[in-house]
Design an enzyme around this catalytic site. Structure first.
Site, PDB file in Angstrom:
ATOM      1  N   ASP A   1      -2.323 -10.799  -2.491  1.00  0.00           N
ATOM      2  CA  ASP A   1      -2.856 -10.389  -1.191  1.00  0.00           C
ATOM      3  C   ASP A   1      -4.347 -10.088  -1.383  1.00  0.00           C
ATOM      4  O   ASP A   1      -4.761  -9.669  -2.469  1.00  0.00           O
ATOM      5  CB  ASP A   1      -2.119  -9.131  -0.719  1.00  0.00           C
TER       6      ASP A   1
ATOM      7  N   HIS B   1      -6.055  -7.702  -0.366  1.00  0.00           N
ATOM      8  CA  HIS B   1      -6.265  -6.273  -0.609  1.00  0.00           C
ATOM      9  C   HIS B   1      -5.533  -5.857  -1.893  1.00  0.00           C
ATOM     10  O   HIS B   1      -4.487  -6.415  -2.221  1.00  0.00           O
ATOM     11  CB  HIS B   1      -5.724  -5.443   0.565  1.00  0.00           C
TER      12      HIS B   1
ATOM     13  N   ASP C   1      -3.867 -13.324   3.469  1.00  0.00           N
ATOM     14  CA  ASP C   1      -5.044 -12.874   4.215  1.00  0.00           C
ATOM     15  C   ASP C   1      -6.362 -13.152   3.498  1.00  0.00           C
ATOM     16  O   ASP C   1      -7.416 -12.681   3.929  1.00  0.00           O
ATOM     17  CB  ASP C   1      -4.925 -11.385   4.602  1.00  0.00           C
TER      18      ASP C   1
ATOM     19  N   HIS D   1       0.826  -1.228   0.000  1.00  0.00           N
ATOM     20  CA  HIS D   1       0.000   0.000   0.000  1.00  0.00           C
ATOM     21  C   HIS D   1       0.854   1.270   0.000  1.00  0.00           C
ATOM     22  O   HIS D   1       0.322   2.365  -0.197  1.00  0.00           O
ATOM     23  CB  HIS D   1      -0.927   0.032   1.221  1.00  0.00           C
TER      24      HIS D   1
HETATM   25 ZN   LIG Z   1      -3.746  -7.609   2.786  1.00  0.00          ZN
END
Ligand SMILES: [Zn+2]
Length: 342
Positions: free
Chosen positions: A158, A160, A245, A121
């Site tokens: 991931d 996200h 995750d 991120h």
């Molecule tokens: Zn993540």
């Protein structure tokens, strides 16, 4: 077919302390080290990078600012909390990412940087979403400095979307960014229609999946979308932004991968990279339940060393099938070979 599975870890990564209530806890890495140790995999200790080396992806003013934020143990935002141990941790994490590139090129196998905090991120001038330095981006830039590496693909699974990595390489023809992530989850980026800009048009590919998509959707994505993309882009090295995750027992997401399916996903990543003669430099992103993370990484090590397990069975659920169809529509620009001399 088996390949070496190497692990790089620096103890400074345990000293990042965002607080007792935070989900990014040092136990994540300690449990993984234990699980790998039980199967006889010992970690190597990569050198941390010099802060100046991080300037290849981050704004120098940001690096100065974030260093002082870490020293003072300040909170960057609701999720992203620094401590005095954070700065040495992020330099060690980025060092492990560079190590993964060097070792994967040396061995033609999978080299996995076992680091925290995660990185995907982080933007060029902003820490967010637990992330301070973008390890995958550091790895990609380091790879491009190595002889014989002209193009790098970053595969981010991931749960996200890696908004930071996408933004850093949005205009680049020599770095592709591919992401499978849960639709509408943090940070809200990664729409299927976003395929890069300028010289980088066609080198970004996003597959947002709906809740409950599970293994069958990943298998379909792997076979129908990712393999053709990698074949056409023909990277010299694959950076894997490896987040664990999306596990079915992880309370923060709903993409429902099992531990065994993570083994398949990592084995498939190695196989897909090998099909285009690219080694795999993997960096840990998310995965916040230490036991699940440890089991999944151990499963991944088995898949790389002993052979990829059978892919998930069954057909994707209807909403996932629609998401895959949308991606097939949005990705045709990627069907044309990318000019190797941009
Ligand atoms: Zn993540």
């Amino acid at each position: 077919m088996g390949s070496p599975f190497l692990v790089g870890h620096h103890p400074n990564c345990l000293d990042h302390d965002p607080g007792q209530a935070h989900t990014d806890r040092p136990e994540r890495l300690l449990w993984v080290l234990d699980a790998l140790g039980e199967r006889g995999t010992e970690a190597e200790t990569p050198d941390p990078i010099d802060p100046a080396a991080a300037a290849v992806v981050h704004d120098p003013d940001y690096l100065q600012r974030i260093q002082s934020v870490c020293k003072q143990g300040q909170r960057v935002d609701g999720d992203t909390v620094a401590s005095p141990g954070t700065w040495p941790a992020v330099l060690a994490g980025a060092g492990a990412a560079r190590w993964a590139v060097d070792r994967s090129l040396e061995t033609d196998g999978v080299a996995f940087a076992l680091t925290r905090p995660p990185g995907h991120h982080a933007l060029t001038d902003r820490a967010m979403g637990f992330c301070f330095i973008n390890n995958a981006a550091v790895a990609a830039e380091h790879a491009l400095d190595r002889p014989g590496v002209d193009r790098v693909a970053i595969l981010d699974w991931d749960v996200h979307h890696g908004n930071g990595t996408q933004a850093l390489f949005a205009e680049r023809a020599d770095v592709a960014y591919l992401s499978i992530h849960q639709s509408e989850l943090y940070p809200g980026t990664g729409h299927v229609d976003w395929t890069g800009i300028g010289a980088g048009e066609g080198t970004t590919a996003n597959l947002p999946l709906p809740e409950g998509a599970g293994g069958p959707a990943y298998r379909a994505a792997a076979e129908d979308l990712l393999e053709p993309f990698l074949e056409r882009f023909d990277p010299d090295l694959l950076v894997s932004s490896a987040g664990f995750d999306a596990h079915e027992a992880d309370p923060i997401s709903d993409l429902s991968l099992s531990t065994e399916e993570y083994g398949w996903l990592v084995g498939w990543t190695r196989d897909a990279a090998a099909a285009v003669d690219a080694p795999v430099a993997a960096v840990l992103e998310g995965g916040y339940q230490p036991g699940l993370l440890a089991d999944s990484v151990a499963e991944a090590a088995c898949a790389v060393e002993d052979g990829t397990p059978a892919p998930p069975e069954g057909e994707p659920i209807e909403p996932a099938r629609r998401a895959l169809d949308d991606a097939r529509e949005a990705w045709p620009a990627l069907a044309d070979p990318v000019d190797p001399q941009p």
